[in-house]
Design a protein around this motif. Structure first.
Motif, short mmCIF file in Angstrom:
data_model
loop_
_atom_site.label_atom_id
_atom_site.label_comp_id
_atom_site.label_asym_id
_atom_site.label_seq_id
_atom_site.Cartn_x
_atom_site.Cartn_y
_atom_site.Cartn_z
N PRO A 151 0.80 -1.23 0.00
CA PRO A 151 0.00 0.00 0.00
C PRO A 151 0.83 1.28 0.00
CG PRO A 151 -0.88 -1.58 1.57
CD PRO A 151 0.43 -2.13 1.10
N GLU A 152 2.10 1.19 0.39
CA GLU A 152 2.98 2.36 0.41
C GLU A 152 3.58 2.66 -0.97
OE1 GLU A 152 3.38 4.31 3.22
OE2 GLU A 152 1.78 2.97 3.92
N LYS A 153 3.48 1.70 -1.87
CA LYS A 153 4.05 1.87 -3.21
C LYS A 153 3.30 2.98 -3.94
CE LYS A 153 5.16 -2.04 -5.00
NZ LYS A 153 6.57 -2.09 -4.73
N ARG A 154 4.04 3.83 -4.61
CA ARG A 154 3.41 4.91 -5.38
C ARG A 154 3.08 4.38 -6.77
NH1 ARG A 154 6.03 10.70 -7.17
NH2 ARG A 154 4.07 11.60 -7.91
N ILE A 155 1.81 4.50 -7.14
CA ILE A 155 1.36 4.07 -8.46
C ILE A 155 0.84 5.31 -9.18
CG2 ILE A 155 -0.20 2.58 -9.76
CD1 ILE A 155 0.96 0.58 -8.02
N VAL A 156 1.40 5.58 -10.36
CA VAL A 156 1.02 6.75 -11.13
C VAL A 156 0.54 6.28 -12.50
CG1 VAL A 156 1.85 8.92 -12.14
CG2 VAL A 156 2.81 8.11 -9.97
N ALA A 157 -0.67 6.68 -12.86
CA ALA A 157 -1.21 6.37 -14.19
C ALA A 157 -1.33 7.67 -14.96
CB ALA A 157 -2.57 5.69 -14.07
N LEU A 158 -0.65 7.71 -16.10
CA LEU A 158 -0.67 8.90 -16.96
C LEU A 158 -1.36 8.52 -18.26
CD1 LEU A 158 3.02 9.99 -16.26
CD2 LEU A 158 0.93 10.84 -15.15
N ARG A 159 -2.45 9.21 -18.58
CA ARG A 159 -3.31 8.77 -19.68
C ARG A 159 -3.44 9.79 -20.82
NH1 ARG A 159 -5.61 5.96 -15.23
NH2 ARG A 159 -5.65 3.74 -15.70
N SER A 160 -2.55 10.74 -20.86
CA SER A 160 -2.55 11.69 -21.98
C SER A 160 -1.15 12.27 -22.13
CB SER A 160 -3.57 12.81 -21.75
OG SER A 160 -3.12 13.68 -20.72
N LYS A 161 -0.90 12.85 -23.28
CA LYS A 161 0.39 13.50 -23.50
C LYS A 161 0.56 14.65 -22.50
CE LYS A 161 0.37 12.61 -28.45
NZ LYS A 161 0.38 13.25 -29.78
N LYS A 162 -0.53 15.36 -22.22
CA LYS A 162 -0.48 16.47 -21.27
C LYS A 162 -0.13 15.97 -19.87
CE LYS A 162 -3.18 20.33 -19.38
NZ LYS A 162 -2.42 20.32 -18.15
N GLU A 163 -0.76 14.89 -19.43
CA GLU A 163 -0.44 14.35 -18.09
C GLU A 163 1.02 13.93 -18.02
OE1 GLU A 163 -3.14 11.24 -16.90
OE2 GLU A 163 -4.86 12.59 -16.91
N ILE A 164 1.54 13.33 -19.06
CA ILE A 164 2.95 12.92 -19.09
C ILE A 164 3.85 14.15 -19.02
CG2 ILE A 164 4.74 11.89 -20.55
CD1 ILE A 164 2.51 9.92 -21.55
#
Length: 175
Positions: A151-164
């Protein structure tokens, strides 16, 4: 963020480029799984060799490993403090794969196994198209499983060029 796993929905989502940019901003070495998996002439490495190469990296203090290869997801995820998932639209992925082929045809990319000249064939395009939508469901479940693993692991989901772009730009303000 010192041990970072970069994965994505498909070829062409920008995993390699993103990992290189992230590595430059954080001053962390980047490892491309394709360089571990593909031998000259597009010969596949054996599973044990492929896994052993990753085992040498994951015990280091810091790393960015990019690529999918689901057979070793758990190995990388168990050591990663951060997992970054890229998911761009199918047409974006396809256009990037075509652009990549055009730009590198006849050459070996730096993120590819030595002696594996850029190629593109119908089977690869078919693979991207037919696996894209089923993978979206699998990846959602996989990310949830990674979070449950730690649960401490950081999970990042980037779903657009702008978010990236915003994610990478935000990092430059930190350091």
């Amino acid at each position: 963020m010192k041990r970072i796993m970069v994965m994505g929905i498909s070829a062409g989502t920008g995993k390699s480029t993103f990992a290189r940019q992230l590595g430059a901003k954080l001053n962390i070495d980047v490892y491309h799984l394709d360089t571990f998996y593909w031998k000259p002439g597009w010969t596949e490495a054996g599973f044990q060799e492929f896994k052993s190469n990753q085992e040498e990296v994951v015990v280091k203090d810091s790393w960015i490993i990019e690529g999918n290869y689901s057979s070793t997801y758990d190995l990388r995820a168990s050591y990663a403090d951060t997992i970054i998932y890229l998911e761009l639209p199918l047409l974006t992925c396809l256009s990037r794969v075509l652009k990549r082929w055009w730009m590198h045809r006849g050459k070996t990319r730096v993120d590819m196994g030595e002696g594996c000249k850029e190629k593109l064939d119908f089977e690869f395009i078919k693979f991207i198209v037919t696996t894209y939508y089923p993978r979206k469901k699998k990846m959602k479940k996989r990310l949830e499983a990674f979070q449950e693993m730690d649960p401490e692991k950081r999970i990042v989901a980037l779903r657009s060029k702008k978010e990236i772009r915003d994610f990478l730009n935000h990092l430059s303000f930190k350091g």
